[in-house]
Motif scaffolding. Structure first.
Motif, short mmCIF file in Angstrom:
data_model
loop_
_atom_site.label_atom_id
_atom_site.label_comp_id
_atom_site.label_asym_id
_atom_site.label_seq_id
_atom_site.Cartn_x
_atom_site.Cartn_y
_atom_site.Cartn_z
N ARG A 1 41.23 44.66 32.65
CA ARG A 1 39.90 44.60 32.04
C ARG A 1 39.98 44.10 30.60
N ALA A 2 40.98 44.60 29.87
CA ALA A 2 41.15 44.15 28.48
C ALA A 2 41.54 42.67 28.43
N LEU A 3 42.36 42.23 29.38
CA LEU A 3 42.78 40.82 29.43
C LEU A 3 41.57 39.93 29.71
N ALA A 4 40.71 40.36 30.61
CA ALA A 4 39.51 39.58 30.93
C ALA A 4 38.59 39.48 29.72
N ASP A 5 38.42 40.58 28.99
CA ASP A 5 37.57 40.56 27.79
C ASP A 5 38.16 39.62 26.73
N GLU A 6 39.47 39.67 26.57
CA GLU A 6 40.12 38.87 25.53
C GLU A 6 40.02 37.38 25.81
N HIS A 7 40.14 37.00 27.09
CA HIS A 7 40.21 35.58 27.44
C HIS A 7 38.93 35.05 28.07
N GLY A 8 37.92 35.88 28.16
CA GLY A 8 36.60 35.40 28.56
C GLY A 8 36.44 35.03 30.02
N PHE A 9 37.05 35.78 30.93
CA PHE A 9 36.81 35.54 32.35
C PHE A 9 36.37 36.85 33.02
N GLU A 10 35.73 36.72 34.16
CA GLU A 10 35.30 37.88 34.93
C GLU A 10 36.19 38.01 36.17
N VAL A 11 36.48 39.24 36.55
CA VAL A 11 37.26 39.49 37.75
C VAL A 11 36.28 39.67 38.90
N PRO A 12 36.25 38.73 39.85
CA PRO A 12 35.25 38.82 40.92
C PRO A 12 35.61 39.89 41.95
N ALA A 13 34.60 40.32 42.69
CA ALA A 13 34.83 41.27 43.79
C ALA A 13 35.66 40.59 44.86
N THR B 1 47.33 51.60 46.82
CA THR B 1 48.74 51.89 47.08
C THR B 1 48.98 53.39 47.08
N PRO B 2 50.02 53.88 47.74
CA PRO B 2 50.30 55.32 47.78
C PRO B 2 50.52 55.94 46.41
N SER B 3 50.96 55.13 45.42
CA SER B 3 51.23 55.67 44.08
C SER B 3 49.99 55.72 43.20
N GLY B 4 48.84 55.31 43.73
CA GLY B 4 47.61 55.36 42.95
C GLY B 4 47.19 54.04 42.35
N GLY B 5 47.96 52.98 42.58
CA GLY B 5 47.61 51.67 42.05
C GLY B 5 46.73 50.88 42.98
N LEU B 6 46.49 49.63 42.64
CA LEU B 6 45.62 48.76 43.43
C LEU B 6 46.26 47.38 43.56
N HIS B 7 46.07 46.75 44.70
CA HIS B 7 46.39 45.34 44.89
C HIS B 7 45.09 44.57 45.02
N LEU B 8 44.92 43.54 44.21
CA LEU B 8 43.77 42.66 44.32
C LEU B 8 44.23 41.35 44.94
N TRP B 9 43.51 40.89 45.96
CA TRP B 9 43.86 39.65 46.64
C TRP B 9 42.96 38.52 46.15
N PHE B 10 43.58 37.38 45.88
CA PHE B 10 42.84 36.18 45.48
C PHE B 10 43.44 34.97 46.18
N THR B 11 42.69 33.87 46.19
CA THR B 11 43.25 32.60 46.60
C THR B 11 43.27 31.67 45.40
N ILE C 1 38.12 36.98 50.55
CA ILE C 1 39.06 36.89 49.44
C ILE C 1 38.49 35.93 48.40
N ALA C 2 38.36 36.39 47.16
CA ALA C 2 37.76 35.59 46.09
C ALA C 2 38.76 34.59 45.53
N ARG C 3 38.23 33.52 44.94
CA ARG C 3 39.06 32.58 44.20
C ARG C 3 39.54 33.25 42.92
N LEU C 4 40.79 32.99 42.56
CA LEU C 4 41.34 33.55 41.33
C LEU C 4 40.58 32.97 40.14
#
Length: 297
Positions: A114-126, A132-142, A189-192
């Motif tokens: 989120r901080a990276l997106a704010d700094e460089h002016g892009f939005e992370v699409p749905a 993941t079992p450890s509490g993280g997330l994988h985001l898929w893009f093309t 799957i959203a475009r990167l």
């Protein structure tokens, strides 16, 4: 295997087969998320040239990944202790690219992104999100075909790992001692985002992007335009015109919204296209075609 042991294997091959039907190349992995088939070259002398499956035998990890169901069945038959499947990244005309966001040991990859997106002016699409079992997330893009996205761990920010060519994502349904990977959001799957894509490229490409955008005013040198320039620089022979046309369409769309100057779009993309191997005349013709297609849309 006992009947209890077969349950993860049966679920893994069923899930992996379904993934191939959705166009995702896959291969079996074990409970530790590592490839489930031992390398056939494990006893080779250290000086032996590295094999990525050219020998035709299974046991090359992500390089075994396949879309062929019969080949997949053979791989799982050779991996009786498989408990999941890996999805190869960076392949094909619409390569899958993964963002692995860790949430552990005081690090929050979601906040870092989120901080990276704010700094460089892009939005992370749905897009598709895997928990993941450890509490993280994988985001898929093309990404665009031929995008030279490399695997990295923490280079973009704390808790942000990238899965590009030669890497893989653990498929949903895969089992580990800590739990299973599961889908939390299933959608196309959203475009990167291009602003993020530009940060994921090798340093030599970033230098070429900066060179192609040299002389542009700050308003012209947006993260979006930088990402478009990068896509054109990365385009493979045989795909250069189509990637240039797509990039120009996107750039002129942003220009119509007042985000960037039309002149900047034309200049930066023509410069990038000539550096990638097109003639200036061919590049300008393609960019002008993209401009006309937007004007009449």
């Amino acid at each position: 295997m006992t009947p209890l042991d077969t349950a993860p294997w049966q679920q893994a091959i069923a899930d992996a087969t379904e993934a191939t039907r959705r166009g995702l190349p896959v291969f079996p992995i074990g409970r530790t998320k590592m490839p489930a088939i031992r390398s056939p070259h494990r006893d080779d002398p250290p000086s032996t040239p590295k094999c990525r499956g050219e020998c035709g035998r299974p046991g090359h990890g992500v390089h075994d990944a396949t879309l062929d169901e019969q080949r997949l069945a053979a791989l799982f038959a050779a991996a009786p202790h498989a408990a999941g499947y890996g999805i190869a990244c960076g392949r094909g005309e619409n390569p899958l690219l993964g963002i692995d966001l860790d949430r552990k040991n005081g690090v929050d990859g979601v906040e870092s992104l989120r901080a990276l997106a704010d700094e460089h002016g892009f939005e992370v699409p749905a897009t598709v999100v895997i928990a993941t079992p450890s509490g993280g997330l994988h985001l898929w893009f093309t990404g665009p075909a031929g995008a030279r996205v490399q695997n990295s761990a923490g280079r973009l920010g704390p808790g942000i790992d990238v899965r590009g060519y030669g890497g893989y994502l653990v498929g949903p349904g895969s089992w580990t001692p800590k739990g299973a990977y599961r889908v939390t959001e299933m959608r196309p799957i959203a475009r990167l985002p291009l602003g993020l894509l530009s940060l994921m490229t090798p340093e030599p490409v970033q230098k070429e992007v900066a060179r192609a955008s040299r002389g542009l005013r700050p308003r012209q040198r947006t993260a979006v335009l930088t990402g478009l320039v990068k896509s054109v620089l990365d385009a493979r022979e045989g795909r250069r015109n189509s990637i240039l046309f797509w990039a120009a369409c996107q750039g002129f769309k942003d220009a119509r919204q007042g985000l960037v100057d039309e002149q900047a779009v034309t200049g930066a993309l023509v410069e990038a296209a000539t550096r990638s191997g097109l003639s200036e005349a061919e590049a300008r013709h393609t960019v002008q075609s993209a401009y006309r297609s937007g004007a009449t849309a």
